[in-house]
Design an enzyme around this catalytic site. Structure first.
Site, PDB file in Angstrom:
ATOM      1  CE  LYS A 157     -22.788   2.891   1.995  1.00 11.18           C
ATOM      2  NZ  LYS A 157     -21.965   2.482   0.844  1.00 11.18           N
TER       3      LYS A 157
ATOM      4  CG  HIS B 187     -44.357  22.840  -3.396  1.00 16.34           C
ATOM      5  ND1 HIS B 187     -43.681  22.462  -4.542  1.00 16.34           N
ATOM      6  CD2 HIS B 187     -45.170  21.793  -3.068  1.00 16.34           C
ATOM      7  CE1 HIS B 187     -44.075  21.237  -4.875  1.00 16.34           C
ATOM      8  NE2 HIS B 187     -44.963  20.809  -4.001  1.00 16.34           N
TER       9      HIS B 187
HETATM   10  C1  NCD Z   1     -47.814  19.351  -1.041  1.00 17.10           C
HETATM   11  C2  NCD Z   1     -46.418  19.261  -0.499  1.00 17.10           C
HETATM   12  O1  NCD Z   1     -45.816  18.211  -0.440  1.00 17.10           O
HETATM   13  O2  NCD Z   1     -45.948  20.323  -0.131  1.00 17.10           O
HETATM   14  N1  NCD Z   1     -48.168  18.365  -1.930  1.00 17.10           N
HETATM   15  C3  NCD Z   1     -47.728  18.373  -3.202  1.00 17.10           C
HETATM   16  O3  NCD Z   1     -46.614  18.743  -3.496  1.00 17.10           O
HETATM   17  N2  NCD Z   1     -48.606  17.994  -4.142  1.00 17.10           N
HETATM   18  C4  NCD Z   1     -48.812  19.541   0.020  1.00 17.10           C
HETATM   19  C5  NCD Z   1     -48.983  18.471   1.045  1.00 17.10           C
HETATM   20  O4  NCD Z   1     -48.200  17.548   1.168  1.00 17.10           O
HETATM   21  O5  NCD Z   1     -49.947  18.611   1.782  1.00 17.10           O
END
Ligand code: NCD
Length: 304
Positions: free
Chosen positions: A83, A135
């Protein structure tokens, strides 16, 4: 930023964390994997995933439960963000209801750091993957998997192969492995997927999968990040698989105990053949298992 202006800890990127903190998190991850009991907290955390996820989302949920925390899994497609509510307003709204920490996965690079910079209410943030940015919890679980497998970091060669340019896994992984003193890294992938970011002096680019795996102690395969690629700029699936799919014949060139990693999700026959993914050298499911302990260690560090 290891701490926000309010003095609260965040887990946003490997770069922001001190080597002491990273080493402590790694050791705690391994202790939890060996059976140590997680510290308890009464706090409430929420998972906000704006991208598809199986491993990362479920392992953050299980990790929160291991600490006895309450955990809310937001369904972002059914939340008020559709929204027009901004992420900072969603965060403040959850905080007003008692949520102390947010685990955020977002398709935009920098989105979680941006939220940290503009939080309306103090709360802990965890970056569970931002665009092609970082990540960091994946880096921690990958390092713990390699450490538990007995990798001799300073004397080891790690190959990372595939779509490096769009991989937050590779970026965060390389930052952490460098801190842990990894000897050598070889990066390989199609021309259009080679990194456009800076690499450390111990990192070399090689031009084939064969060269990447030669005498390697570990090889990490990456998924092609279709969702982050201009489709015109990437090779067709057949030629990608012909050049970059890890097969048993490749492993014959590597060290006999070469470990095989992949963050998942895997595309069988594209980045990795089933014979390798399901073979004795594969640590893919060990990475998944370690993910719960890595995320438990992160929650403990933030909350307990
Ligand atoms: C990864 C991501 O999402 O960054 N996967 C994960 O976290 N296990 C890598 C990917 O999506 O290829």
């Amino acid at each position: 930023m290891e701490k926000s202006e309010q003095g609260l800890r965040h887990f946003l990127s490997i770069e922001d964390l001190s080597t002491d903190t990273l080493t402590a998190l790694l050791h705690r991850t391994l202790a939890l994997a060996r059976g140590a009991t997680a510290r308890r907290t009464e706090k409430t955390v929420a998972n906000l995933f704006f991208e598809a996820s199986t491993r990362t989302r479920v392992s953050f949920e299980l990790a929160a439960q291991a600490l006895n925390a309450r955990v809310i899994n937001m369904e972002m497609a059914r939340s008020s963000t559709v929204k027009g509510e901004t992420l900072k307003d969603t965060a403040a709204t959850l905080k007003a209801m008692g949520v102390e920490a947010l685990v955020v996965r977002h398709p935009e690079t920098g989105a979680v750091q941006a939220l940290a910079d503009e939080l309306l209410m103090p709360m802990h943030l965890i970056n569970a993957g931002d665009g092609h940015g970082g990540h960091p919890s994946q880096a921690l679980l990958d390092a713990a998997t390699l450490e538990a497998s007995g990798l001799d970091w300073p004397n080891a060669t790690l190959a990372i192969v595939g779509d490096l340019r769009h991989s937050r896994v590779a970026r965060s992984g390389l930052q952490l492995f460098e801190r842990l003193g990894l000897g050598q890294v070889r990066l390989a992938g199609p021309e259009s997927m080679l990194p456009d970011w800076d690499t450390a002096p111990n990192v070399v680019l090689v031009h084939s999968l064969e060269d990447a795996v030669r005498n390697a102690d570990a090889v990490m395969m990456l998924r092609v990040q279709h969702e982050r690629i201009d489709q015109t700029a990437w090779p067709d699936p057949e030629s990608y698989a012909a050049h970059w799919c890890l097969r048993p014949s490749h492993l014959e060139r590597a060290r006999p105990d070469c470990r095989v990693l992949h963050p998942g999700p895997i595309n069988r026959g594209m980045e990795i053949e089933s014979a390798v993914a399901d073979g004795p050298q594969s640590l893919i499911l060990e990475q998944v298992r370690m993910g719960v302990f890595a995320r438990t260690a992160i929650f403990e560090w933030l909350l307990a």
